[in-house]
Structures are given as structure tokens and as C-alpha cells.
Design an enzyme around this catalytic site. Sequence first.
Site, short mmCIF file in Angstrom:
data_model
loop_
_atom_site.label_atom_id
_atom_site.label_comp_id
_atom_site.label_asym_id
_atom_site.label_seq_id
_atom_site.Cartn_x
_atom_site.Cartn_y
_atom_site.Cartn_z
N THR A 44 -6.64 -36.67 -81.51
CA THR A 44 -6.95 -35.66 -82.52
C THR A 44 -6.36 -34.31 -82.13
O THR A 44 -5.82 -33.59 -82.98
CB THR A 44 -8.48 -35.55 -82.71
OG1 THR A 44 -8.99 -36.83 -83.08
CG2 THR A 44 -8.82 -34.53 -83.78
N GLU A 65 -0.32 -28.03 -87.37
CA GLU A 65 0.07 -26.63 -87.21
C GLU A 65 1.59 -26.47 -87.28
O GLU A 65 2.10 -25.54 -87.91
CB GLU A 65 -0.45 -26.08 -85.88
CG GLU A 65 -1.94 -25.84 -85.87
CD GLU A 65 -2.34 -24.90 -84.77
OE1 GLU A 65 -2.08 -23.68 -84.91
OE2 GLU A 65 -2.90 -25.37 -83.76
N HIS A 85 -10.21 -36.86 -89.15
CA HIS A 85 -9.32 -37.82 -88.48
C HIS A 85 -9.88 -39.18 -88.82
O HIS A 85 -10.81 -39.67 -88.19
CB HIS A 85 -9.26 -37.57 -86.97
CG HIS A 85 -8.10 -38.25 -86.33
ND1 HIS A 85 -7.70 -37.98 -85.04
CD2 HIS A 85 -7.23 -39.20 -86.79
CE1 HIS A 85 -6.65 -38.73 -84.73
NE2 HIS A 85 -6.36 -39.48 -85.79
#
Length: 141
Positions: free
Chosen positions: A42, A50, A76
Site C-alpha cells: 500500500t 502521487e 486498497h
Amino acid sequence: MKSTLKPGIAHTMHYTVPENRTVPHLLPESPDFADIPEVLATGYMVGIVEWACIQALHGHLDDGELTLGTHVDLSHDAPTVPGSTVIVDVCLAEVDGRSLLFEIEARDEHAVISSGHHLRGVIDRDCFEFRIARRTGRARP
């Protein structure tokens, strides 16, 4: 910030997951992580999201500006194994002053693995580097 920095900017990024981006490699000193199967961690997934947002902003920031992540709200939902390709779709949903809100969805060959929002702030690089220097005691008066 350039006048082109407006909601609707979209970008798609493809990322093939290498073995060293799996959970056991996230914090190798942690025996707890080492015991988890080799699937995309994760923490690395957040970094990939990002990166996609940063790429979406190419050409929309003034010289000396950059963005930093300020908030992450991502699910996730499914495991991704090494060798799989993650496709990340990001769209700038809102510009509020220097705050940028992205909607994201990431998927691999099998399923949607993540969805949510990511907030980034537009900052001046020189000012930020000065703040870092002050924290480390390296700032020049």
C-alpha cells in the site's frame, strides 16, 4: 501557478510492479512485513498515485513551484503481483487557492485496486528548502 491549472486536467500512468515494491520490501527490518506475501505494498501504491498526480501537473506550474502531498484517502481493494501493470487514472477535480484535489482510480489486469482522493499543495521550492534548512540547522541568516 499558470492559468492552465484548472479542474479537468487528467492523466494516465502505467507502472509495472517490480518485486522490490512488494510488502516484504517496504520495511525490510520489519519481520511482520517480511511474513506477508509478495504483493504491491500500500505504501508503494500511494507513491505511484502521487507520481501520477505530479505528472498530470507538468506544464501547469510556474518555475520554482512544486507540489507536495498533504492528504491521502485511498482504498486498497485487491492484491497486485509483481509483473502486473498498474494503470492509474488521475483527474484534477478541484483547485482551491494552492490546494489541488485529485480523484484517482488504479487498476491492474484483473480488477480495480484503488480509488479515492489525493490532495496536493502548490509550494515555492526555495521557501520550502529554507524551512528544511532551518529544521536541520543549516539555514543561513
